[in-house]
Write a protein that holds these residues in place. Structure first.
Motif, PDB file in Angstrom:
ATOM      1  N   UNK A  17       0.837  -1.205   0.000  1.00  0.00           N
ATOM      2  CA  UNK A  17       0.000   0.000   0.000  1.00  0.00           C
ATOM      3  C   UNK A  17       0.875   1.259   0.000  1.00  0.00           C
ATOM      4  N   UNK A  18       1.918   1.231   0.823  1.00  0.00           N
ATOM      5  CA  UNK A  18       2.828   2.386   0.855  1.00  0.00           C
ATOM      6  C   UNK A  18       3.501   2.553  -0.505  1.00  0.00           C
ATOM      7  N   UNK A  19       3.977   1.404  -1.042  1.00  0.00           N
ATOM      8  CA  UNK A  19       4.570   1.446  -2.382  1.00  0.00           C
ATOM      9  C   UNK A  19       3.570   1.965  -3.396  1.00  0.00           C
ATOM     10  N   UNK A  20       2.333   1.488  -3.285  1.00  0.00           N
ATOM     11  CA  UNK A  20       1.283   1.885  -4.222  1.00  0.00           C
ATOM     12  C   UNK A  20       1.011   3.364  -4.161  1.00  0.00           C
ATOM     13  N   UNK A  21       0.954   3.897  -2.944  1.00  0.00           N
ATOM     14  CA  UNK A  21       0.600   5.314  -2.888  1.00  0.00           C
ATOM     15  C   UNK A  21       1.774   6.204  -3.299  1.00  0.00           C
ATOM     16  N   UNK A  22       3.023   5.714  -3.073  1.00  0.00           N
ATOM     17  CA  UNK A  22       4.170   6.469  -3.591  1.00  0.00           C
ATOM     18  C   UNK A  22       4.116   6.505  -5.118  1.00  0.00           C
ATOM     19  N   UNK A  23       3.766   5.354  -5.691  1.00  0.00           N
ATOM     20  CA  UNK A  23       3.702   5.273  -7.156  1.00  0.00           C
ATOM     21  C   UNK A  23       2.599   6.167  -7.712  1.00  0.00           C
ATOM     22  N   UNK A  24       1.391   6.081  -7.121  1.00  0.00           N
ATOM     23  CA  UNK A  24       0.302   6.898  -7.670  1.00  0.00           C
ATOM     24  C   UNK A  24       0.599   8.385  -7.470  1.00  0.00           C
ATOM     25  N   UNK A  25       1.224   8.728  -6.332  1.00  0.00           N
ATOM     26  CA  UNK A  25       1.537  10.136  -6.110  1.00  0.00           C
ATOM     27  C   UNK A  25       2.544  10.623  -7.152  1.00  0.00           C
ATOM     28  N   UNK A  26       3.527   9.749  -7.454  1.00  0.00           N
ATOM     29  CA  UNK A  26       4.531  10.098  -8.450  1.00  0.00           C
ATOM     30  C   UNK A  26       3.879  10.302  -9.820  1.00  0.00           C
ATOM     31  N   UNK A  27       3.040   9.355 -10.176  1.00  0.00           N
ATOM     32  CA  UNK A  27       2.348   9.439 -11.471  1.00  0.00           C
ATOM     33  C   UNK A  27       1.409  10.650 -11.484  1.00  0.00           C
ATOM     34  N   UNK A  28       0.648  10.794 -10.397  1.00  0.00           N
ATOM     35  CA  UNK A  28      -0.330  11.882 -10.333  1.00  0.00           C
ATOM     36  C   UNK A  28       0.371  13.234 -10.386  1.00  0.00           C
ATOM     37  N   UNK A  29       1.512  13.342  -9.721  1.00  0.00           N
ATOM     38  CA  UNK A  29       2.227  14.616  -9.705  1.00  0.00           C
ATOM     39  C   UNK A  29       2.621  15.022 -11.126  1.00  0.00           C
ATOM     40  N   UNK A  30       3.002  14.026 -11.921  1.00  0.00           N
ATOM     41  CA  UNK A  30       3.388  14.334 -13.305  1.00  0.00           C
ATOM     42  C   UNK A  30       2.191  14.815 -14.120  1.00  0.00           C
ATOM     43  N   UNK A  31       1.088  14.091 -13.979  1.00  0.00           N
ATOM     44  CA  UNK A  31      -0.115  14.470 -14.727  1.00  0.00           C
ATOM     45  C   UNK A  31      -0.592  15.842 -14.248  1.00  0.00           C
ATOM     46  N   UNK A  32      -0.592  16.000 -12.928  1.00  0.00           N
ATOM     47  CA  UNK A  32      -1.041  17.253 -12.317  1.00  0.00           C
ATOM     48  C   UNK A  32      -0.226  18.423 -12.849  1.00  0.00           C
ATOM     49  N   UNK A  33       1.083  18.250 -12.799  1.00  0.00           N
ATOM     50  CA  UNK A  33       2.025  19.269 -13.225  1.00  0.00           C
ATOM     51  C   UNK A  33       1.771  19.724 -14.664  1.00  0.00           C
ATOM     52  N   UNK A  34       1.578  18.730 -15.526  1.00  0.00           N
ATOM     53  CA  UNK A  34       1.367  19.076 -16.935  1.00  0.00           C
ATOM     54  C   UNK A  34      -0.059  19.582 -17.162  1.00  0.00           C
ATOM     55  N   UNK A  35      -0.993  18.988 -16.430  1.00  0.00           N
ATOM     56  CA  UNK A  35      -2.401  19.271 -16.683  1.00  0.00           C
ATOM     57  C   UNK A  35      -2.844  20.653 -16.245  1.00  0.00           C
ATOM     58  N   UNK A  36      -2.342  21.095 -15.084  1.00  0.00           N
ATOM     59  CA  UNK A  36      -2.876  22.347 -14.545  1.00  0.00           C
ATOM     60  C   UNK A  36      -2.594  23.552 -15.431  1.00  0.00           C
ATOM     61  N   UNK A  37      -1.517  23.482 -16.212  1.00  0.00           N
ATOM     62  CA  UNK A  37      -1.189  24.654 -17.028  1.00  0.00           C
ATOM     63  C   UNK A  37      -1.645  24.499 -18.469  1.00  0.00           C
TER      64      UNK A  37
END
Lengths: 298, 441
Positions: free
Chosen positions: B402-422
């Motif tokens: 679960x910890x590994x999973x949430x690190x992974x989703x946060x990493x992936x989400x941060x990338x999408x978030x970063x590109x998406x918001x702008x």
């Protein structure tokens, strides 16, 4: 002294190159115009300077150091597409933005009061953002940009949506900040503002830099030996035949000279004609003309 | 770190002081109270009375009692009227309140040895519901059974003795605490915990998503990204909304206690009233004895484990999905018209709750095991499993993943978030999002 220096900066989005080997320097304390048509890559350049994006290659130096995250606290950025949280109050919103720029709560409060006072909008402190008109929130945006006393200000279309009175007010503030040795990057489509405000400009198109220099110098560089003579009296027939006349009206004529000629030659001709010359001036190209010509050529 | 803290404060304060927050926090328990009241009322009023006439031409049932329903919904009346005459009378549509709603007709040639040929007819004016139909059928079968037994000269007492049921005492061999009724208590607690995570994932996930969309739509991101990293914004938002959720839950628990006292009083009255409360409980198949067993068994659940692990799974699930909801918000168009982007994150949550429902009946199944290990379902499934004392290594493995999973989703989400918001003005396709995920930062 150089505030900001871009060296061979390249940024690609997939196969599209938004910034293609761009280099320029911005001297400290100057107002610097960053110009270019829509989609030229201005925003990409600004976003790289504000560390929102990172260049694929090339370097950006801030005050002689390699640009890094800590420098963002010394930069104030007012984007063209800007907004505020509608549900927040003016005072707390400004304090929030100031704190994100590294100010302590006490410092932030002090600065917010100072600036609201300065722009004569102290009574907005408890207003909700959604109650403000476009021009009003523009002013708040401007305050948010300068609150933390940045050395480098980046203003993207700062006058859009402002009425002439508020435009004037902001322009005065920009000039005042410039006098305080702040460096200002000014991005706009409004060329008359560029001539009025900027010292230097860089012109980009399709991701490339196509022109750079001081406004005065550029006008000289792109001058086309055009002169306007206004006079009283009658010219004898055929006098103008030898000249390249661009336009002619009652008592006024615009002439273009070839490179080897000189303004004095034209004046001499008119004096010999025994007409009374009331005005004589060289027509320098406007930045707008230079802009359009350069963009079309590139 | 300091900046994340400033963002958390703003996210928290602006939400908590909203009128709608106060309203929802106060109204939800009130709604719950109204819902319980309503269901009690419905169960006592919707079960309308049905009078059934029994015309027994065979005369076989004359001495066999056919008792009325305990919940006062069905009454049987043995009458000697003429069947044809009565049915013609009842069939008249204009009769608003007929004497009987139905007739059970037992024909003259009814044979105990072949009770379906010729069969017993049930002719109705008002169509009986499913439960009523099976109740009446059961009553007739019971009567038939009794009748046949009495023909075999077995008396009433003997019949009763014969029909005595046995209830096995299910108790664990290796855990002395798992007394009778333990599984029911565990299932109840497990389901409550699973649902709590399920509901809060959707509730606060959408809150995060809407927050991101708002920032994107009103362009404040442009200003913010020049001061803070997108990752800080993402974390600040998730933690801030998380704190809002925590506040709301604590308030709800406190309010629930209050409401429980009130509704307990009402329920108390309802329970003493056999027509309403009891009927409802019987319909749901839960015997009052079971409820007693459940409450007694709750104290023997692995409470310490639950108290420590449940919040961990709650947080793990919240972070795992919170960042994904943020990413979807960032990728969503300004008008929020790309609801389909939500499907990849809502499906696993729904699958998880479906597994959880299955798992409480089947705690040792392979489905439950895998569901409790895979990070996308483990917060809900493992929470439902916790009262059943899963193996410690299973918990450990699940937590690590679960910890590994949430690190992974946060990493992936941060990338999408970063590109998406702008990115505005154009629709973002799934293909593009995938490209962002695999691009170098």
């Amino acid at each position: 002294m150089t505030q900001l220096s871009l060296q061979h900066v390249i940024k690609r989005y997939g196969s599209y190159t938004a910034s293609d080997d761009v280099s320029f320097e911005i001297p400290k304390g100057k107002i610097f115009g960053l110009l270019g048509p829509n989609g030229a890559g201005k925003t990409t350049l600004i976003r790289m300077i504000t560390r929102i994006l990172y260049p694929d290659s090339g370097t950006i130096l801030f005050d002689g150091e390699l640009l890094c995250d800590k420098h963002t606290e010394r930069i104030g950025y007012m984007p063209e597409e800007r907004g505020l949280y509608k549900k927040m109050k003016v005072g707390e919103h400004l304090i929030y933005l100031a704190r994100l720029k590294g100010l302590s709560l006490a410092e932030a409060k002090e600065k917010v009061n100072y600036w609201l006072n300065r722009l004569e909008v102290t009574d907005w402190y408890l207003k909700h953002i959604e109650e403000l008109s476009k021009g009003m929130s523009q002013k708040i945006q401007f305050i948010a940009t300068v609150l933390h006393d940045p050395e480098l200000l980046i203003l993207d279309e700062p006058f859009s949506g402002l009425d002439p009175i508020n435009s004037k007010l902001i322009e005065e503030e920009i000039n005042r900040l410039s006098e305080q040795e702040k460096t200002i990057i000014f991005s706009t489509h409004r060329m008359e503002q560029v001539e009025e405000i900027c010292d230097d400009i860089v012109l980009v198109n399709k991701g490339r830099k196509i022109l750079e220099g001081e406004i005065k110098e550029l006008k000289q560089r792109f001058k086309e030996n055009k002169f306007r003579v206004s006079y009283r009296g009658e010219l004898s027939d055929g006098v103008l035949d030898k000249l390249h006349v661009l336009s002619q009206a009652e008592g006024s004529v615009v002439v273009q000279f070839s490179e080897e000629h000189h303004g004095n030659d034209l004046l001499k001709l008119f004096i010999e004609q025994e007409v009374e010359v009331t005005a004589f001036n060289e027509i320098l190209p406007s930045i707008n003309e230079i802009f359009i010509r350069q963009v079309e050529q590139s | 770190m300091n900046k994340i803290w400033i963002i958390i404060q703003r996210e928290y304060i602006t939400r908590v002081r909203k009128k709608s927050f106060l309203l929802i926090t106060l109204l939800a328990p009130l709604g719950f109270l109204l819902l319980t009241l309503f269901s009690v009322l419905i169960s006592s009023y919707s079960q309308d009375k049905t009078d059934v006439a029994i015309i027994d031409e065979s005369g076989l049932f004359s001495d066999t009692p056919i008792p009325d329903a305990e919940d006062e919904t069905v009454y049987f009346h043995k009458i000697s009227d003429n069947y044809e005459k009565l049915s013609a009378e009842l069939a008249k549509k204009d009769d608003k309140q007929p004497k009987y709603e139905a007739i059970i007709y037992i024909p003259k040639n009814f044979d105990l040895n072949s009770p379906n040929k010729p069969g017993i007819a049930y002719r109705y004016v008002k169509r009986p519901g499913l439960s009523k139909r099976s109740f009446i059928n059961q009553r007739m079968t019971d009567a038939l059974q009794k009748l046949r037994m009495s023909l075999l000269h077995i008396n009433e007492q003997q019949i009763e003795d014969m029909q005595q049921k046995v209830t096995l005492n299910f108790e664990s061999l290796n855990n002395e605490k798992e007394k009778q009724g333990y599984a029911d208590a565990a299932a109840l607690v497990g389901m409550v915990m699973g649902f709590a995570i399920y509901i809060s994932l959707f509730l606060y996930g959408t809150m995060i998503m809407k927050g991101v969309m708002e920032e994107k739509t009103n362009r404040i991101v442009e200003v913010l990204t020049s001061s803070v990293k997108p990752f800080q914004m993402l974390m600040g938002k998730i933690l801030g909304v998380g704190a809002v959720g925590l506040t709301q839950f604590v308030l709800w628990i406190l309010l629930m206690f209050g409401v429980n006292l009130i509704s307990g009083a009402i329920f108390g009255i309802a329970l003493s009233h056999p027509a309403s409360g009891m009927g409802q409980l019987q319909n749901s198949g839960v015997e009052p004895d079971d409820i007693l067993a459940i409450t007694q068994n709750i104290s023997s659940l692995p409470i310490l484990q639950i108290v420590i692990l449940f919040p961990l799974y709650f947080l793990g699930g919240f972070f795992l999905y919170g960042s994904l909801f943020a990413a979807v918000g960032a990728a969503m168009g300004e008008d929020g018209d790309q609801q389909s982007l939500m499907i990849p994150i809502t499906i696993p949550i729904i699958i998880a709750i479906m597994i959880a429902i299955n798992v409480i009946n089947n705690p040792d199944s392979a489905l439950g095991f895998w569901g409790s290990i895979i990070p996308f379902t483990s917060p809900i499934v493992m929470s439902a499993l916790l009262p059943f004392r899963p193996e410690w290594w299973q918990i450990a493995l699940s937590l690590v993943l679960l910890i590994g999973g949430f690190l992974l989703t946060t990493y992936v989400a941060a990338k999408v978030y970063r590109a998406g918001i702008l990115m505005y003005g154009k629709k973002i396709k799934l293909k593009e999002i995938i490209r962002w995920i695999f691009s170098k930062s």
